[in-house]
Motif scaffolding. Structure first.
Motif, PDB file in Angstrom:
ATOM      1  N   ARG A 112     -34.129  72.073 -17.939  1.00  0.00           N
ATOM      2  CA  ARG A 112     -33.510  71.510 -19.135  1.00  0.00           C
ATOM      3  C   ARG A 112     -34.025  70.075 -19.292  1.00  0.00           C
ATOM      4  O   ARG A 112     -34.222  69.375 -18.303  1.00  0.00           O
ATOM      5  N   SER A 140     -23.751  74.984 -26.860  1.00  0.00           N
ATOM      6  CA  SER A 140     -25.149  74.752 -27.217  1.00  0.00           C
ATOM      7  C   SER A 140     -26.039  75.888 -26.717  1.00  0.00           C
ATOM      8  O   SER A 140     -25.787  76.484 -25.674  1.00  0.00           O
ATOM      9  N   LYS A 141     -27.110  76.162 -27.456  1.00  0.00           N
ATOM     10  CA  LYS A 141     -28.064  77.207 -27.083  1.00  0.00           C
ATOM     11  C   LYS A 141     -29.446  76.644 -26.748  1.00  0.00           C
ATOM     12  O   LYS A 141     -30.310  77.370 -26.256  1.00  0.00           O
ATOM     13  N   ASP A 142     -29.658  75.354 -27.011  1.00  0.00           N
ATOM     14  CA  ASP A 142     -30.966  74.741 -26.771  1.00  0.00           C
ATOM     15  C   ASP A 142     -31.289  74.662 -25.285  1.00  0.00           C
ATOM     16  O   ASP A 142     -30.398  74.490 -24.449  1.00  0.00           O
ATOM     17  N   TRP A 144     -34.162  72.595 -24.560  1.00  0.00           N
ATOM     18  CA  TRP A 144     -34.722  71.247 -24.538  1.00  0.00           C
ATOM     19  C   TRP A 144     -34.666  70.664 -25.943  1.00  0.00           C
ATOM     20  O   TRP A 144     -34.516  71.390 -26.935  1.00  0.00           O
ATOM     21  N   GLU A 145     -34.773  69.340 -26.021  1.00  0.00           N
ATOM     22  CA  GLU A 145     -34.890  68.638 -27.286  1.00  0.00           C
ATOM     23  C   GLU A 145     -35.969  67.585 -27.154  1.00  0.00           C
ATOM     24  O   GLU A 145     -35.907  66.737 -26.263  1.00  0.00           O
ATOM     25  N   ALA A 153     -30.955  68.816 -33.563  1.00  0.00           N
ATOM     26  CA  ALA A 153     -30.862  68.093 -32.286  1.00  0.00           C
ATOM     27  C   ALA A 153     -29.593  67.252 -32.250  1.00  0.00           C
ATOM     28  O   ALA A 153     -29.245  66.581 -33.221  1.00  0.00           O
ATOM     29  N   LEU A 157     -27.519  70.580 -24.502  1.00  0.00           N
ATOM     30  CA  LEU A 157     -28.255  71.797 -24.169  1.00  0.00           C
ATOM     31  C   LEU A 157     -27.306  72.821 -23.571  1.00  0.00           C
ATOM     32  O   LEU A 157     -26.160  72.506 -23.235  1.00  0.00           O
TER      33      LEU A 157
END
Length: 200
Positions: A112, A140-142, A144-145, A153, A157
């Motif tokens: 991550r 959250s499903k991310d 990475w940003e 964004a 994460l």
């Protein structure tokens, strides 16, 4: 091999929060928390070693730290690992990287990472969603940003599934200043308190 572990208690508001302001800016000597909530008063630059950040999707190859803290934990009870990071100065641009079961500070591979923050070189003032609090949370499903503040964004994460005995290394960097942060570990997993992790 060096091991560093430190615990202090200070009263903040109506609850107890460990406050730590010594230098854990090197990957080989990370902070090993004694509590699920910690407070870092300030960053102390890069430490004695300028660490490489390893394989990740947020920072360019060869990019290094500037104001950093390294935190390591060993999982005691399996579950989801979540955490929240709150900058002591609200609009500071903090980043983080999470590594799972690292074997060496020279062979890091992230699972991550967040580099989102202020949009530099643009007249558009749309960075507010990417400054301030960040971390891992269930909603959250991310994974990475990347840099800047693009799309949806928001600095958060998805949680990490961890098993008993897993080692988790967390790198936190303040891009804006040396102001510190508060970190609260959340989720369904637990970790061993006061458990140094050796790196060579």
């Amino acid at each position: 091999m060096r091991k560093l572990t430190l615990c202090f208690i200070t009263v903040i508001g109506s609850y107890l929060l460990p406050a730590q302001s010594v230098n854990f800016a090197d990957c080989i000597t990370p902070l090993t928390p004694c509590f699920s909530s910690i407070k870092i008063e300030k960053f102390n630059g890069t430490g004695s070693v300028i660490d490489q950040l390893g394989e990740n999707k947020c920072f360019t190859s060869g990019e290094t730290e500037n104001n950093s803290i390294w935190i390591s934990i060993i999982i005691e009870q399996e579950g989801d690992l979540e955490f929240s990071i709150k900058p002591l100065k609200t609009n500071d641009d903090l980043d983080f990287i999470v590594y799972k079961n690292p074997t060496s500070c020279n062979k890091l591979k992230s699972i991550r990472c967040v580099a989102s923050g202020e949009n530099l070189g643009t007249v558009y003032n749309n960075s507010y969603n990417c400054l301030g609090n960040l971390g891992l949370k269930k909603a959250s499903k991310d994974l990475w940003e990347s840099k800047g503040c693009n799309g949806d964004a928001d600095g958060y994460l998805s949680p990490i599934d961890v098993k008993k005995g897993d080692r988790v290394l967390i790198y936190v960097n303040n891009y804006s200043s040396k102001n510190g942060f508060e970190l609260n570990f959340e989720g369904t997993c637990t970790f061993k308190k006061f458990e140094p992790i050796p790196f060579y």
